[in-house]
Design a protein around this motif. Sequence first.
Motif: not given
Length: 172
Positions: A97-125
Motif C-alpha cells: 500500500a506504499g505510503a499508507e503502510y509505511d506511515e503505520g509501520i513508522d508509528c509502530l516502530q517509534k512506539k515499540q522499537g525496531d522489532r516492528v521493522l523485522n516483523l513487518s518483513q514477515l509475510s504472515d504479519f
Amino acid sequence: MENRLADELEEFLMTRRTLHLSTLDQDGHPYASYAPFAKGDDCLYVLLSDIAVHGVNLKNNPKAAVLIVEDESEAQTIFARIRVNYQVQAQHIPFDAGAEYDEGIDCLQKKQGDRVLNLSQLSDFNLFKLTPLGGRFVKDFGRAYTIAGQSLTGESIEHLRDGHKPRASVSR
C-alpha cells in the motif's frame, strides 16, 4: 473542560504500549486478546500475525472493540483503573500500500522499537488501522465520559451523569 479531557486522554494514550482487543470469529463469538499498538492521526495501528486468532478475525470481520487500561501496579484502586475503550472499524493495510503502510509501520516502530521493522518483513504479519467509532473514557468513580465521533479524543466528550446508585435497603 472538554479540551482538558481531550488532552488528558491524549496523554494517557501516549503512555500506554498495549491494548486489549476483542474481535469476532467466523461464528460471531467474541475473542479477547492483546497487542502492542501505536497511535496515529485519529487511529490506532497494530501489527498482527495470521497465526494469531485475532489477526484472522480482523481480516474476516472488521468490527472490533479496544480497551486501553492503566497498569494494575499504577492504579490507586483496582476497581477504578483509568481506561478508555473504543468501538473500532479495522482496515487491513496491505504491504504494497506504499505510503499508507509505511506511515503505520513508522508509528509502530517509534512506539515499540525496531522489532516492528523485522516483523513487518514477515509475510504472515499484517498491519491494521483501527478507526474509532466512539468510546468511553473512565478516570475514576463518577468520572466517566462518552467519546462521540470518529477520533481518539472525540468530536465531543460528555460526562455521564447517571452514576452509581445505592440499593434499596434490604435486611439480610
